[in-house]
Design an enzyme around this catalytic site. Sequence first.
Site, PDB file in Angstrom:
ATOM      1  N   GLN A 283      64.728 -49.723 -31.851  1.00  0.00           N
ATOM      2  CA  GLN A 283      64.901 -50.984 -32.798  1.00  0.00           C
ATOM      3  C   GLN A 283      62.820 -50.858 -32.874  1.00  0.00           C
ATOM      4  O   GLN A 283      62.896 -51.219 -30.965  1.00  0.00           O
ATOM      5  CB  GLN A 283      64.815 -51.813 -33.447  1.00  0.00           C
ATOM      6  CG  GLN A 283      65.963 -52.821 -32.524  1.00  0.00           C
ATOM      7  CD  GLN A 283      66.264 -53.657 -33.155  1.00  0.00           C
ATOM      8  OE1 GLN A 283      67.531 -53.843 -33.471  1.00  0.00           O
ATOM      9  NE2 GLN A 283      66.398 -55.548 -32.330  1.00  0.00           N
ATOM     10  N   GLY A 284      62.218 -51.381 -33.310  1.00  0.00           N
ATOM     11  CA  GLY A 284      60.618 -52.456 -32.928  1.00  0.00           C
ATOM     12  C   GLY A 284      60.436 -53.009 -34.193  1.00  0.00           C
ATOM     13  O   GLY A 284      61.201 -53.377 -34.988  1.00  0.00           O
ATOM     14  N   CYS A 285      59.308 -52.949 -33.945  1.00  0.00           N
ATOM     15  CA  CYS A 285      58.928 -54.583 -34.692  1.00  0.00           C
ATOM     16  C   CYS A 285      58.595 -54.100 -36.225  1.00  0.00           C
ATOM     17  O   CYS A 285      59.154 -54.982 -37.005  1.00  0.00           O
ATOM     18  CB  CYS A 285      57.348 -54.530 -34.006  1.00  0.00           C
ATOM     19  SG  CYS A 285      57.089 -54.999 -33.010  1.00  0.00           S
ATOM     20  N   PHE A 286      58.493 -53.101 -36.241  1.00  0.00           N
ATOM     21  CA  PHE A 286      58.390 -52.161 -37.883  1.00  0.00           C
ATOM     22  C   PHE A 286      59.746 -52.124 -38.713  1.00  0.00           C
ATOM     23  O   PHE A 286      59.819 -51.391 -39.420  1.00  0.00           O
ATOM     24  CB  PHE A 286      57.472 -51.476 -38.191  1.00  0.00           C
ATOM     25  CG  PHE A 286      56.392 -52.550 -37.646  1.00  0.00           C
ATOM     26  CD1 PHE A 286      55.796 -53.280 -38.479  1.00  0.00           C
ATOM     27  CD2 PHE A 286      55.253 -51.776 -36.280  1.00  0.00           C
ATOM     28  CE1 PHE A 286      54.294 -54.247 -37.943  1.00  0.00           C
ATOM     29  CE2 PHE A 286      53.900 -52.821 -36.418  1.00  0.00           C
ATOM     30  CZ  PHE A 286      53.597 -53.598 -36.497  1.00  0.00           C
ATOM     31  N   GLY A 287      60.991 -51.542 -37.791  1.00  0.00           N
ATOM     32  CA  GLY A 287      61.853 -50.987 -38.292  1.00  0.00           C
ATOM     33  C   GLY A 287      62.724 -50.426 -37.378  1.00  0.00           C
ATOM     34  O   GLY A 287      63.193 -50.652 -35.909  1.00  0.00           O
ATOM     35  N   GLU A 288      63.686 -49.216 -37.151  1.00  0.00           N
ATOM     36  CA  GLU A 288      64.671 -49.121 -36.520  1.00  0.00           C
ATOM     37  C   GLU A 288      65.063 -47.277 -37.035  1.00  0.00           C
ATOM     38  O   GLU A 288      64.663 -46.602 -37.373  1.00  0.00           O
ATOM     39  CB  GLU A 288      66.072 -49.333 -37.310  1.00  0.00           C
ATOM     40  CG  GLU A 288      65.815 -50.654 -37.261  1.00  0.00           C
ATOM     41  CD  GLU A 288      67.614 -51.343 -38.187  1.00  0.00           C
ATOM     42  OE1 GLU A 288      67.893 -52.839 -37.114  1.00  0.00           O
ATOM     43  OE2 GLU A 288      68.615 -50.158 -38.357  1.00  0.00           O
ATOM     44  N   ASP A 394      48.105 -43.972 -32.455  1.00  0.00           N
ATOM     45  CA  ASP A 394      49.381 -44.684 -31.343  1.00  0.00           C
ATOM     46  C   ASP A 394      50.651 -43.685 -30.111  1.00  0.00           C
ATOM     47  O   ASP A 394      51.445 -43.877 -30.618  1.00  0.00           O
ATOM     48  CB  ASP A 394      50.646 -44.725 -31.825  1.00  0.00           C
ATOM     49  CG  ASP A 394      50.995 -45.913 -31.593  1.00  0.00           C
ATOM     50  OD1 ASP A 394      50.931 -46.070 -30.709  1.00  0.00           O
ATOM     51  OD2 ASP A 394      52.656 -46.568 -32.664  1.00  0.00           O
TER      52      ASP A 394
END
Length: 541
Positions: A283-288, A394
């Site tokens: 998971q990250g800042c914006f989702g999984e 990115d």
Amino acid sequence: MGCIKSKEDKGPAMKYRTDNTPEPISSHVSHYGSDSSQATQSPAIKGSAVNFNSHSMTPFGGPSGMTPFGGASSSFSAVPSPYPSTLTGGVTVFVALYDYEARTTDDLSFKKGERFQIINNTEGDWWEARSIATGKTGYIPSNYVAPADSIQAEEWYFGKMGRKDAERLLLNPGNQRGIFLVRESETTKGAYSLSIRDWDEVRGDNVKHYKIRKLDNGGYYITTRAQFESLQKLVKHYREHADGLCHKLTTVCPTVKPQTQGLAKDAWEIPRESLRLEVKLGQGCFGEVWMGTWNGTTKVAIKTLKPGTMMPEAFLQEAQIMKKLRHDKLVPLYAVVSEEPIYIVTEFMTKGSLLDFLKEGEGKFLKLPQLVDMAAQIADGMAYIERMNYIHRDLRAANILVGDNLVCKIADFGLARLIEDNEYTARQGAKFPIKWTAPEAALYGRFTIKSDVWSFGILLTELVTKGRVPYPGMVNREVLEQVERGYRMPCPQGCPESLHELMKLCWKKDPDERPTFEYIQSFLEDYFTATEPQYQPGDNL
């Protein structure tokens, strides 16, 4: 895409530019084809009937000895590209190159070697076909079949495959001396190359490449004293006798089953209920990210985005472009759930992110040749993005995925510019990847393919340090200030200075002075023959 990202300006310095780059396509146009030289293509079957067993090529003149060209050592797995062909419906019988298990009720299951008549081949990636054995009809993936009795149907024919990818396949662990494949020549249009795994005391395991030439009367030869009516007869001869080759041909190089182009016919915007989330991978800042199953049949990776991360309309528009980017070093986009929460469905890669692989997986034990080869694969994919006039935005180890045999594929290309988060769009704070981002992108928002080149230089440091965070001991604000003053990371411990020089080229202040990805790919693919031929493994690398 996550809490970090990268970018920079386009316009390669003259010393890195070549003249054979395909016409670029704007990343804001939604109707372009994939690059014909590298994309995993579906056969183009349209127009008038053709003879699939006729292989026109430029004739070669003069005698030829048995001198192989090229050679190398590394590890990787690639997918043989399908043939280009045209026909009118139902005339040519096609044969299955692989097994396929139906994913929907409209699909047709089949086994390798099964024969078909094509009913409707106007759809490109999925054709309506009738099995000659069973009489059943349904849709089949067009890159899983080839015209029967054609060269494309031969197990040893790998189609459009570059020298380096052939070497990666042949040098995979477990392959023996004499294992081989035939592919299209990279240097001579219409010609072929025979690639064979060899061994000697000086080089150890290596690959030798022989050019297969064509006579004016249609015959084929490697040396003029041994000429053959067809490629099939040439291969049969050298399987029985070395006859001047480095070794007799033994077995055909094994390969993996290629990914289909999409999940099934018309499976693009799919219902959320068709997906089952099974194992959370990260998971990250914006989702999984999850491993899951589509339609109860197909293993996939599913990225779930938090509501508000990006506008669904903008995402769907960008996704239409992304799905047209096809290259064997890019993770293919299969399908989307376009209503919030947005789901992005892609190929599942067995080893996860490159960052985790380097820090916690088998990557901890890799030596420099394997790491450089992984970098070359990433550069290969980025060179395709460069040719397509697209931008990743990115590029970092967390957004590279790893499969079996150290296959690397680029993920999350193009998504970063859609993020709506205020902290991210302000290019400040923990959510924005300052340490990977070119200064002109971080300061002024000028994101181009050249900011991707800067980010690639940072990614190289992640590779050679086995996942260490860039600029150790420095916070984001300090990094931005120091880089603007001319600071660049020193050569990592154990890293050859020649590789650090490439990093510094990527970090040139003027974006136009940074190399192209085409140059970077070439540099890395030939690194141990042209730049570091005397490499000896050390404790870390």
